[in-house]
Every structure is written in C-alpha cells, then in structure tokens.
Scaffold this motif. Sequence first.
Motif, PDB file in Angstrom:
ATOM      1  N   MET A   1       0.854  -1.193   0.000  1.00 40.94           N
ATOM      2  CA  MET A   1       0.000   0.000   0.000  1.00 40.94           C
ATOM      3  C   MET A   1       0.886   1.238   0.000  1.00 40.94           C
ATOM      4  SD  MET A   1      -3.007  -1.014   2.691  1.00 40.94           S
ATOM      5  CE  MET A   1      -1.962  -1.740   3.951  1.00 40.94           C
ATOM      6  N   LYS A   2       0.861   1.951  -1.087  1.00 37.61           N
ATOM      7  CA  LYS A   2       1.731   3.126  -1.191  1.00 37.61           C
ATOM      8  C   LYS A   2       0.914   4.416  -1.037  1.00 37.61           C
ATOM      9  CE  LYS A   2       5.393   5.326  -3.622  1.00 37.61           C
ATOM     10  NZ  LYS A   2       6.489   5.254  -4.549  1.00 37.61           N
ATOM     11  N   ILE A   3       1.341   5.236  -0.099  1.00 38.58           N
ATOM     12  CA  ILE A   3       0.650   6.499   0.157  1.00 38.58           C
ATOM     13  C   ILE A   3       1.581   7.654  -0.180  1.00 38.58           C
ATOM     14  CG2 ILE A   3      -0.537   7.921   1.880  1.00 38.58           C
ATOM     15  CD1 ILE A   3      -0.902   5.351   3.549  1.00 38.58           C
ATOM     16  N   ALA A   4       1.111   8.549  -1.033  1.00 37.48           N
ATOM     17  CA  ALA A   4       1.844   9.784  -1.291  1.00 37.48           C
ATOM     18  C   ALA A   4       1.390  10.805  -0.258  1.00 37.48           C
ATOM     19  CB  ALA A   4       1.547  10.286  -2.699  1.00 37.48           C
ATOM     20  N   VAL A   5       2.319  11.355   0.481  1.00 40.07           N
ATOM     21  CA  VAL A   5       1.988  12.312   1.537  1.00 40.07           C
ATOM     22  C   VAL A   5       2.366  13.711   1.053  1.00 40.07           C
ATOM     23  CG1 VAL A   5       2.389  12.947   3.951  1.00 40.07           C
ATOM     24  CG2 VAL A   5       2.405  10.528   3.280  1.00 40.07           C
ATOM     25  N   LEU A   6       1.354  14.552   0.851  1.00 44.15           N
ATOM     26  CA  LEU A   6       1.583  15.901   0.335  1.00 44.15           C
ATOM     27  C   LEU A   6       1.053  16.936   1.336  1.00 44.15           C
ATOM     28  CD1 LEU A   6       0.358  15.391  -3.387  1.00 44.15           C
ATOM     29  CD2 LEU A   6       2.548  14.728  -2.372  1.00 44.15           C
ATOM     30  N   PRO A   7       1.897  17.371   2.261  1.00 43.53           N
ATOM     31  CA  PRO A   7       1.426  18.248   3.346  1.00 43.53           C
ATOM     32  C   PRO A   7       1.028  19.654   2.875  1.00 43.53           C
ATOM     33  CG  PRO A   7       3.506  17.172   3.920  1.00 43.53           C
ATOM     34  CD  PRO A   7       3.302  16.980   2.452  1.00 43.53           C
TER      35      PRO A   7
ATOM     36  N   GLU B   1       5.579   8.179   1.155  1.00 44.35           N
ATOM     37  CA  GLU B   1       6.609   9.054   0.607  1.00 44.35           C
ATOM     38  C   GLU B   1       6.062  10.478   0.556  1.00 44.35           C
ATOM     39  OE1 GLU B   1       8.485   7.367  -2.892  1.00 44.35           O
ATOM     40  OE2 GLU B   1       9.363   9.328  -3.380  1.00 44.35           O
ATOM     41  N   THR B   2       6.859  11.415   1.039  1.00 40.98           N
ATOM     42  CA  THR B   2       6.416  12.809   1.139  1.00 40.98           C
ATOM     43  C   THR B   2       6.968  13.641  -0.013  1.00 40.98           C
ATOM     44  OG1 THR B   2       6.382  12.573   3.532  1.00 40.98           O
ATOM     45  CG2 THR B   2       6.371  14.814   2.691  1.00 40.98           C
ATOM     46  N   ALA B   3       6.152  14.579  -0.514  1.00 38.29           N
ATOM     47  CA  ALA B   3       6.625  15.482  -1.561  1.00 38.29           C
ATOM     48  C   ALA B   3       5.988  16.860  -1.363  1.00 38.29           C
ATOM     49  CB  ALA B   3       6.270  14.927  -2.937  1.00 38.29           C
ATOM     50  N   PRO B   4       6.667  17.906  -1.819  1.00 39.97           N
ATOM     51  CA  PRO B   4       6.114  19.253  -1.656  1.00 39.97           C
ATOM     52  C   PRO B   4       5.008  19.528  -2.674  1.00 39.97           C
ATOM     53  CG  PRO B   4       8.206  19.376  -2.816  1.00 39.97           C
ATOM     54  CD  PRO B   4       7.994  17.933  -2.450  1.00 39.97           C
ATOM     55  N   VAL B   5       4.065  20.374  -2.261  1.00 44.05           N
ATOM     56  CA  VAL B   5       2.959  20.741  -3.138  1.00 44.05           C
ATOM     57  C   VAL B   5       2.505  22.155  -2.760  1.00 44.05           C
ATOM     58  CG1 VAL B   5       1.037  19.881  -1.690  1.00 44.05           C
ATOM     59  CG2 VAL B   5       0.866  19.730  -4.190  1.00 44.05           C
ATOM     60  N   GLY B   6       1.900  22.873  -3.687  1.00 39.44           N
ATOM     61  CA  GLY B   6       1.396  24.217  -3.395  1.00 39.44           C
ATOM     62  C   GLY B   6       2.508  25.241  -3.286  1.00 39.44           C
ATOM     63  N   GLY B   7       2.349  26.193  -2.385  1.00 38.56           N
ATOM     64  CA  GLY B   7       3.343  27.254  -2.205  1.00 38.56           C
ATOM     65  C   GLY B   7       4.703  26.678  -1.843  1.00 38.56           C
TER      66      GLY B   7
ATOM     67  N   GLU C   1       1.558   7.273  -9.043  1.00 35.02           N
ATOM     68  CA  GLU C   1       1.993   5.900  -8.754  1.00 35.02           C
ATOM     69  C   GLU C   1       1.473   5.369  -7.428  1.00 35.02           C
ATOM     70  OE1 GLU C   1       6.029   6.341 -11.461  1.00 35.02           O
ATOM     71  OE2 GLU C   1       6.205   6.243  -9.265  1.00 35.02           O
ATOM     72  N   ALA C   2       0.935   6.260  -6.596  1.00 33.02           N
ATOM     73  CA  ALA C   2       0.478   5.836  -5.271  1.00 33.02           C
ATOM     74  C   ALA C   2      -0.934   5.251  -5.343  1.00 33.02           C
ATOM     75  CB  ALA C   2       0.502   7.036  -4.330  1.00 33.02           C
ATOM     76  N   ASP C   3      -1.276   4.424  -4.352  1.00 30.59           N
ATOM     77  CA  ASP C   3      -2.653   3.923  -4.244  1.00 30.59           C
ATOM     78  C   ASP C   3      -3.558   5.019  -3.710  1.00 30.59           C
ATOM     79  OD1 ASP C   3      -2.113   1.116  -4.921  1.00 30.59           O
ATOM     80  OD2 ASP C   3      -0.898   1.187  -3.098  1.00 30.59           O
ATOM     81  N   ALA C   4      -2.965   5.885  -2.896  1.00 30.68           N
ATOM     82  CA  ALA C   4      -3.752   6.961  -2.293  1.00 30.68           C
ATOM     83  C   ALA C   4      -2.852   8.140  -1.975  1.00 30.68           C
ATOM     84  CB  ALA C   4      -4.418   6.452  -1.022  1.00 30.68           C
ATOM     85  N   ILE C   5      -3.476   9.313  -1.890  1.00 26.43           N
ATOM     86  CA  ILE C   5      -2.741  10.540  -1.589  1.00 26.43           C
ATOM     87  C   ILE C   5      -3.317  11.143  -0.326  1.00 26.43           C
ATOM     88  CG2 ILE C   5      -2.167  12.848  -2.435  1.00 26.43           C
ATOM     89  CD1 ILE C   5      -2.999  11.546  -5.274  1.00 26.43           C
ATOM     90  N   LEU C   6      -2.456  11.400   0.629  1.00 29.61           N
ATOM     91  CA  LEU C   6      -2.888  12.119   1.826  1.00 29.61           C
ATOM     92  C   LEU C   6      -2.427  13.564   1.660  1.00 29.61           C
ATOM     93  CD1 LEU C   6      -4.232  11.882   4.607  1.00 29.61           C
ATOM     94  CD2 LEU C   6      -1.969  11.417   5.560  1.00 29.61           C
ATOM     95  N   PHE C   7      -3.401  14.462   1.575  1.00 34.93           N
ATOM     96  CA  PHE C   7      -3.120  15.844   1.198  1.00 34.93           C
ATOM     97  C   PHE C   7      -3.461  16.769   2.376  1.00 34.93           C
ATOM     98  CE2 PHE C   7      -3.989  19.838  -0.967  1.00 34.93           C
ATOM     99  CZ  PHE C   7      -3.132  19.843  -2.061  1.00 34.93           C
TER     100      PHE C   7
END
Length: 356
Positions: free
Chosen positions: A1-7, A33-39, A59-65
Amino acid sequence: MKIAVLPGDGIGTEIVAEAVKVLNALDLKFEMETAPVGGAAYEAAGHPLPESTLKLAREADAILFGAVGDWKYDKLDRPLRPEQAILGLRKALGLFANFRPAICYEQLTHASSLKPELVAGLDILIIRELTGDIYFGQPRGRRMAADGHFPGAEEAFDTMRYSRPEIERIARVAFEAARKRNKRVTSVDKANVLETFQLWKDVVTEVHKDYSDVQLDHMYVDNAAMQLVKAPKAFDVIVTGNMFGDILSDEASMLTGSIGMLPSASLNDKKQGLYEPSHGSAPDIAGKGVANPLATILSAAMMLRFSLGQAEAADRIEAAVKKVLAQGLRTPDIYSEGTTKVGTVQMGDAVVNALR
Ligand code: IPM
Ligand code: MG
C-alpha cells in the motif's frame, strides 16, 4: 500500500504529521513518501505541482493531502498559484467524485452556529462532481467585448459545461452511496435558468431508473442553500456540480460546528483517491500548534476504507476520534467551557492512545 503524503502549506504540515502518526500506530504496513505541493513546492521547485510530485501521486494507491495556499502568493500568475496544485491533481488523476460528509458529533452539537436541535445527529453526504463545470470548462479568458452591454470594454468569461457521461458517472456514484445509507438522493441544479443544469437534471433522472430503490428529489441550488440551514437533517445524499458543490459544502461544514472536523475523499474510476481535510491552509494560525488535526485524521480513515481496503482500521480511527471528543479534549476551534483545550500534537497523541 503506497501512500503519497503531500502536506502543502500553512497548517498542512502540522495536521498531516498527526494523521501520519495515527496511521503508523495501526499495525499495518504502508509505504509513505512525502513530496512538496502548493506554495511549498513553488518555493522549492518553482511550480505548485512539480513533475516529481505528480509522478509520485500517480503511482500511489492513495494521496494524503494537507492544504495549499497563502495570501503571499496571490500576486503570482494563476498557473503558479498554490490552488493550481489541487486543481491539477484532480484533473490529472481524474478525481471526479468528491465525497464531503457533514457529520455533527454528539459532543459538538453546541459548537454549531445553528440551534442544537437542528443539527443534533446530523449525518449528510455531499457528493460534488470535481473535474468538470465552470472550473475546467473551455474557453475561458479575458478579452475586449465584441458585444453585450459595453462593446469594446474589457471583459472576462468562463464556460459552464457538462457532458452526458460526466453526469451519468457522478449520478451513479451518488445512487450507489445512497444505497449504503438512507436511500435518498437530492440532485441540486439550476435547471430553471441554465442549459447545463437542465441536461444535469435530465440525465440524473434517467440514471435513476436503474436505482428505483433509492428516492430521488431535485432541488434548485438557491433553495438548497436555504434548506441546508432551515432543516439540514431532511437531506441524506446531495449530488451536485463542481461550483455549487464548492459553495454548499462550505455551508454544510458550519452545521457541524467546525470545518476542522470535516474530512473529504476525491476518487477516480480506479478507486485511487486523494484524501484531504475540507478546510484550507489557515495561514493565520500556521506554526502555532493550535490547528485541529481531526479532519485530516478522519480523511486518513476514509483513505483506509475507500482506497486501501482496510475498513476495520478506518472504523478504529473513527471510534478513537469519538473517544477523544468524549474525553472532552478540544482544539480551540471546537472549544467550549467545561472542556479541555489542547493543541495539534496533543490531539494527535490522544487519538493514538485511544486506538490502543
Ligand atoms: C475546495 C477549495 C478549492 C475549490 C480551491 C482551493 C481551488 O475551495 O476544495 O473546496 O474551489 O475546489
Ligand atoms: Mg471550497
């Protein structure tokens, strides 16, 4: 289960950290895995949705934004503004079905600006179409008016449009969701004025033939806005377009006492989803450790249920949130006399403890 974490921006980083903590407290294996998003991504890479972040999300199964946006970016060209990150993700991943539940928790009945008896026990679900309508319709732009009341004057225009398949698929999502609830759908439109929403109404009515066990009503959006504050409990599932859904879901959030409590899910046809709190980045309280992480924690629960096939873990998180509320713990946005004021991290810790 891969989660993209975009705070993202503002309180985004603080509230996502708490949701990640809660996920890690479950006895499940995730790759996060965390990545930058937005400002934050604009600062780091010159674009609110860098190619590398988009790739991770795909590529992720889900994105936590978390959340994006800050007033300091208001002067940037539109394509570089933080909001383009969330719009870009919705579009690129085809996240057309947006679930925005509005639930009034027993302990928060008095936090609503409405009379407690109007909202006690409220549990409604707004399903907002998320990749069409005036948000994405082409053409749009600015030009010199060729006609109208002021020919030759500067004007701006957007295009409201929906195709039959776009309406069909969101109608099916709404009827399916209603089947798991109280079997009532209210389709919100403006068919008395707009062609787009006459087609909407016609198509929803046709799709309904496959769901005769579900009751369907149609309501004009202005009336729906009124009914939401007059008798919100009369609704079960509301299905509507992108623009009306944006407005009505903010309105509905206040019925529950705090927008800090509302999770959301945005799904595509592969059940891949983006999960985010319904609130924004709240730059005014960013970094102060006072933001309510519960909407994000509840979004993580929705992620487990909808995209990761872990309904039991989702139930556990939701039960833990109810437990901390019953314990009287409150972030400032939901605080009332006689309860215990806590910060973002303490609230996350309390949910983790309640899970055990
Ligand atoms: C929402 C937000 C977004 C929208 C903005 C940030 C683009 O208001 O998710 O409701 O308008 O959809
Ligand atoms: Mg909105």
